[in-house]
Design an enzyme around this catalytic site. Sequence first.
Site, PDB file in Angstrom:
ATOM      1  N   HIS A  66       0.816  -1.221   0.000  1.00 23.72           N
ATOM      2  CA  HIS A  66       0.000   0.000   0.000  1.00 23.72           C
ATOM      3  C   HIS A  66       0.850   1.271   0.000  1.00 23.72           C
ATOM      4  O   HIS A  66       0.313   2.377  -0.094  1.00 23.72           O
ATOM      5  CB  HIS A  66      -1.007   0.004   1.156  1.00 23.72           C
TER       6      HIS A  66
ATOM      7  N   ASP B 176      -0.204  -7.604   1.611  1.00 25.53           N
ATOM      8  CA  ASP B 176       0.301  -6.230   1.636  1.00 25.53           C
ATOM      9  C   ASP B 176       1.825  -6.239   1.768  1.00 25.53           C
ATOM     10  O   ASP B 176       2.378  -5.973   2.839  1.00 25.53           O
ATOM     11  CB  ASP B 176      -0.351  -5.474   2.785  1.00 25.53           C
TER      12      ASP B 176
ATOM     13  N   GLY C 265       5.112  -0.239   6.042  1.00 27.59           N
ATOM     14  CA  GLY C 265       6.243  -0.811   5.327  1.00 27.59           C
ATOM     15  C   GLY C 265       7.435  -1.117   6.194  1.00 27.59           C
ATOM     16  O   GLY C 265       8.346  -1.831   5.778  1.00 27.59           O
TER      17      GLY C 265
END
Length: 244
Positions: free
Chosen positions: A61, A104, A198
């Site tokens: 994302h 993700d 992340g």
Amino acid sequence: MAISFILILLSLFQVAEGSKIVGGRDAVPHSRPYIASLQIGGRHICGGVLIREDFVLTAAHCDLSIPYTVVLGADKLEGNEPAKQHIDVLSTFPHPDYTDLANDIMLLKLSRPAILTKEVQLISMKSNRPKVGSKCLTAGWGDIGDNNTLANRLQEVNVTIMPTRTCQRRWREVPITRSMVCAMGAERLQGFCSGDSGGPLICNGTSVGVVSFSGRRCGNPMTPDVYTRVASFRKWIEKILKEN
């Protein structure tokens, strides 16, 4: 409006705004030499980790289809630290099955290999699934107060791996799959926040998770922090590294 859709909107907003650890502490300078700052126009957007001299692992994302620069060897985001390396991103590899909150995970191919130094190192991904109750940590440059109070220095916070069933009960209709792992701090309002996206979940010095999503209130134990489980994607990661 479905909760999952609301969370996606929140995660996109958080990425756009940048994010920091809530309820954490200053990391010892350069004690996490694998941490990467993903930046656009000099602004921190997401975190990541260096897994090969020319590859960074982060969240899917975080892929905003805008040219990135990866900054390695940083303790403070502002200022000219001699150890810093600024490297452009050549290619992005979001997981092909990334949808909403699932899968993700993303790899970034750098335009040139990083130079490994004391302040810039690779992180291992050789660990198995983290066991419930394992003591781990997460780190990033995000919002330290869930109120747009940004940290200049790298922050970190201790977290504990939660049972998937407990995490699922608290998230209710948001699916918590086997390719995810949940963790929370020991105190209320401890964990990652917007834009720590992340960044890593680190257990025994290895990368076991990627910061994915949390609830409206950062560090709220009623909506535990959710990470993408690295072990679930090891074959995909190895394939991308081999082919590139």
